[in-house]
Write an enzyme that holds these catalytic residues in place. Structure first.
Site, mmCIF file in Angstrom:
data_model
loop_
_atom_site.group_PDB
_atom_site.id
_atom_site.type_symbol
_atom_site.label_atom_id
_atom_site.label_comp_id
_atom_site.label_asym_id
_atom_site.label_seq_id
_atom_site.Cartn_x
_atom_site.Cartn_y
_atom_site.Cartn_z
ATOM 1 C CG PHE A 68 1.169 -1.829 14.739
ATOM 2 C CD1 PHE A 68 0.987 -2.513 15.924
ATOM 3 C CD2 PHE A 68 1.558 -2.539 13.626
ATOM 4 C CE1 PHE A 68 1.188 -3.891 15.989
ATOM 5 C CE2 PHE A 68 1.764 -3.901 13.675
ATOM 6 C CZ PHE A 68 1.579 -4.582 14.862
ATOM 7 N N GLY A 69 -0.453 2.412 14.056
ATOM 8 C CA GLY A 69 -0.624 3.808 14.453
ATOM 9 C C GLY A 69 -2.080 4.250 14.381
ATOM 10 C CB VAL B 141 -6.460 7.607 0.711
ATOM 11 C CG1 VAL B 141 -6.018 9.055 0.508
ATOM 12 C CG2 VAL B 141 -7.543 7.542 1.769
ATOM 13 C CD GLU C 234 11.257 -12.203 13.213
ATOM 14 O OE1 GLU C 234 11.466 -11.771 14.346
ATOM 15 O OE2 GLU C 234 10.303 -11.820 12.520
HETATM 16 C C1 FAD Z 1 7.083 -8.819 7.766
HETATM 17 C C2 FAD Z 1 7.196 -7.695 8.770
HETATM 18 C C3 FAD Z 1 7.660 -7.956 10.055
HETATM 19 C C4 FAD Z 1 7.751 -6.945 11.007
HETATM 20 N N1 FAD Z 1 8.202 -7.235 12.261
HETATM 21 C C5 FAD Z 1 8.209 -6.278 13.218
HETATM 22 C C6 FAD Z 1 8.573 -6.571 14.556
HETATM 23 O O1 FAD Z 1 8.913 -7.720 14.877
HETATM 24 N N2 FAD Z 1 8.526 -5.570 15.481
HETATM 25 C C7 FAD Z 1 8.152 -4.292 15.133
HETATM 26 O O2 FAD Z 1 8.102 -3.424 16.003
HETATM 27 N N3 FAD Z 1 7.814 -3.987 13.880
HETATM 28 C C8 FAD Z 1 7.829 -4.943 12.909
HETATM 29 N N4 FAD Z 1 7.467 -4.626 11.617
HETATM 30 C C9 FAD Z 1 7.184 -3.222 11.295
HETATM 31 C C10 FAD Z 1 5.800 -2.840 11.767
HETATM 32 O O3 FAD Z 1 4.849 -3.752 11.257
HETATM 33 C C11 FAD Z 1 5.520 -1.432 11.277
HETATM 34 O O4 FAD Z 1 6.471 -0.577 11.852
HETATM 35 C C12 FAD Z 1 4.131 -0.989 11.679
HETATM 36 O O5 FAD Z 1 3.164 -1.803 11.041
HETATM 37 C C13 FAD Z 1 3.908 0.469 11.307
HETATM 38 O O6 FAD Z 1 2.631 0.836 11.661
HETATM 39 P P1 FAD Z 1 1.854 1.938 10.798
HETATM 40 O O7 FAD Z 1 0.607 2.226 11.523
HETATM 41 O O8 FAD Z 1 2.761 3.061 10.479
HETATM 42 O O9 FAD Z 1 1.540 1.237 9.401
HETATM 43 P P2 FAD Z 1 0.872 -0.160 9.069
HETATM 44 O O10 FAD Z 1 0.730 -1.011 10.253
HETATM 45 O O11 FAD Z 1 1.641 -0.687 7.901
HETATM 46 O O12 FAD Z 1 -0.590 0.238 8.570
HETATM 47 C C14 FAD Z 1 -0.821 0.973 7.415
HETATM 48 C C15 FAD Z 1 -2.279 0.813 7.036
HETATM 49 O O13 FAD Z 1 -2.591 1.789 6.049
HETATM 50 C C16 FAD Z 1 -3.395 1.207 5.037
HETATM 51 N N5 FAD Z 1 -3.147 2.002 3.841
HETATM 52 C C17 FAD Z 1 -1.948 2.337 3.307
HETATM 53 N N6 FAD Z 1 -2.094 3.153 2.263
HETATM 54 C C18 FAD Z 1 -3.430 3.337 2.109
HETATM 55 C C19 FAD Z 1 -4.210 4.079 1.183
HETATM 56 N N7 FAD Z 1 -3.658 4.820 0.223
HETATM 57 N N8 FAD Z 1 -5.558 4.019 1.288
HETATM 58 C C20 FAD Z 1 -6.152 3.266 2.266
HETATM 59 N N9 FAD Z 1 -5.440 2.572 3.172
HETATM 60 C C21 FAD Z 1 -4.111 2.608 3.099
HETATM 61 C C22 FAD Z 1 -2.899 -0.226 4.957
HETATM 62 O O14 FAD Z 1 -3.910 -1.088 4.418
HETATM 63 C C23 FAD Z 1 -2.603 -0.537 6.425
HETATM 64 O O15 FAD Z 1 -3.721 -1.096 7.088
HETATM 65 C C24 FAD Z 1 7.373 -5.639 10.654
HETATM 66 C C25 FAD Z 1 6.910 -5.356 9.356
HETATM 67 C C26 FAD Z 1 6.804 -6.384 8.427
HETATM 68 C C27 FAD Z 1 6.283 -6.088 7.049
#
Ligand code: FAD
Length: 456
Positions: A20-21, A85, A176
């Site tokens: 997402f970020g 990474v 859920e």
């Molecule tokens: C089952 C579940 C249900 C959820 N429900 C909700 C909800 O209803 N509402 C809500 O707001 N939030 C929800 N969340 C939380 C939400 O998904 C996270 O807060 C959000 O995804 C965070 O975004 P992010 O960009 O920080 O990380 P992420 O979306 O987790 O993305 C991280 C990315 O980094 C990549 N990555 C990680 N480490 C490495 C590495 N070392 N090398 C290469 N790539 C790497 C991964 O492949 C991934 O694509 C839920 C989470 C889960 C697991």
């Protein structure tokens, strides 16, 4: 290995993670005078909030994932490398990846989170988790495989353990998935398994705290509890699952719930990347950041989303791990990076809470909005569906999800219950692809006189 990234006169912003970020940040830099390099181990963006629907056969995996290259088609300053990474070298401004080293001028860590098993090895080896699409597909296969096995066994204890599903963690994910499994027990399994006595199938939701949906309003917590009771989910509060071996989910040294299906939804840690100095990583493995998401002492390194530990006066434990936090931080960091490049001061981040919601089952959802506004039931359910449909990436995904949901609603059926790739616990891998389980526990020694399920 050479990563073959073109040399550019513009500063290079390396973003690790296209969740997402990372996705939002890379998009916000579309017209900025920078070279954007996104690294992710998966070549798709994964919409995690709907993973549990893939796990329970309500949605196709393809409808909650979207190819990264397709999202950025036409963005001229964008480059993607599919890689893991492994380490960051902040002194050399370089990330070490599985496909070679990549130099950066600005580094943004958007690596999200990993399941937290609280150091309990038996859970890490044997429990099912739902953090990724492979996890969700494994879970779906595994549940149906266990129902196929339940048909074959003559041993009543084994049959019971194969049908019991224990979900650990009473947060939104646990609630859920429990609700969705209860719907499956009511509408899908009786059609597919008329030879099994499904009144014996137990869905048990175990929560360490005193209520479900801990971070939500008391009204939402009470509604969720009522919905669980209506759906026949057994909720066990104030109870810790301490281990899981030989298909026994232990809640004390000797007491256990027999189950082949244990789903661990009890918490996550930040996915901090090695190389960030230890003193900058909090206990929950989130990386400390200041109010503009900069890692203290590392002027060109930033972290956003779940992996960023941003502490504020009203959130002393850090901002919640939610998609809107990651997206809002990405939007501001996109602006702030451009300000920094122009020599202007960055603007501090302020989280705008637009509300939280959780769906329990058809016509049952809870929604908390700012200013203590709460609603539930069918209106909450429609709100949840609408918000998730609108935030899915890609028009095709929206259409496919809509059709799957409409089909399930009107037919009370779920089309997706194929065991396409039979799963064994031997295959359990963590998010880095390392093997976790060394032995299958699918043929436990059943106690000839096991204790009754003593859930409080
Ligand atoms: C089952 C579940 C249900 C959820 N429900 C909700 C909800 O209803 N509402 C809500 O707001 N939030 C929800 N969340 C939380 C939400 O998904 C996270 O807060 C959000 O995804 C965070 O975004 P992010 O960009 O920080 O990380 P992420 O979306 O987790 O993305 C991280 C990315 O980094 C990549 N990555 C990680 N480490 C490495 C590495 N070392 N090398 C290469 N790539 C790497 C991964 O492949 C991934 O694509 C839920 C989470 C889960 C697991």
């Amino acid at each position: 290995m050479d990563t073959n990234l073109p040399v550019s006169s513009q500063p290079r912003v390396v973003i690790v993670g296209c969740g997402f970020g990372g996705l939002r940040l890379a998009k916000s830099l579309r017209d900025a005078p920078v070279q954007v390099v996104v690294i992710d181990r998966n070549n798709y963006h994964n919409f995690q909030p709907l993973l549990y629907q893939v796990a329970t056969g309500a949605l196709e995996a393809d409808s909650i994932a979207y190819p990264i290259r397709k999202i950025f088609a036409g963005q001229k300053n964008f480059f993607y490398r599919m890689a893991d990474v492994q380490r960051v070298d902040t002194a050399a401004n370089t990330v070490h990846t599985s496909v070679g080293d990549i130099r950066y001028d600005y580094l943004v860590l958007a690596t999200g989170s990993l399941t937290n098993f609280f150091g309990i090895e038996s859970l890490e080896k044997n429990a099912m988790q739902i953090k990724s699409i492979p996890n969700a597909l494994n879970l779906r296969s595994f549940i149906f495989q266990n129902f196929e096995k339940a048909l074959l066994t003559e041993n009543p204890e084994e049959k019971q353990a194969l049908m019991n599903i224990v979900v650990v963690g009473g947060g939104p994910t646990g609630v859920e998935i429990s609700g969705s499994l209860a719907e499956m027990r009511k509408h899908v399994l009786p059609k597919d398994y008329p030879e099994l006595d499904l009144s014996k199938m137990q869905i048990i939701l175990v929560e360490a705290g005193a209520e479900l949906l801990g971070p939500m309003s008391v009204k939402s917590q009470q509604d969720a509890m009522r919905y669980m009771q209506e759906l026949g989910v057994k909720v066990v509060l104030n109870t810790h699952i301490k281990g899981y071996e030989n298909c026994r989910a232990y809640y004390s040294d000797t007491e256990f719930i027999p189950t082949e299906n244990l789903i661990w939804a009890a918490g996550v840690n930040g996915a901090a990347v090695p190389g960030i100095p230890e003193e900058l990583v909090a206990r929950n493995k989130r990386i400390n950041v200041n109010q503009w998401n900069q890692v203290p002492g590392l002027s060109n390194v930033f972290a956003i989303g779940d992996v960023a530990n941003m502490v504020t006066d009203d959130m002393p434990k850090g901002l919640p791990m939610l998609a809107p936090v990651a997206q809002q931080q990405a939007d501001l960091l996109g602006d702030n990076l451009q300000r920094l490049i122009k020599g202007q001061p960055p603007v501090p981040f302020v989280y705008k809470n637009k509300g939280v919601m959780a769906i329990v089952s058809r016509n049952k959802a809870v929604v908390d909005l700012p200013k203590d506004v709460h609603f539930n039931g069918i209106f909450g359910w429609f709100t949840w569906l609408f918000v998730h449909l609108m935030t899915l990436v890609g028009f095709r995904n929206k259409v496919v999800a809509f059709v799957d949901w409409a089909f399930s609603y009107f037919s009370s059926d779920q089309a997706l219950r194929l065991i396409i790739r039979p799963f064994s616990r031997r295959d359990v891998k963590d998010d880095q692809g390392k093997k976790k389980a060394e032995h299958a526990t699918s043929t436990p020694e059943y106690n000839p006189t096991p204790p009754a399920i003593q859930v409080k």
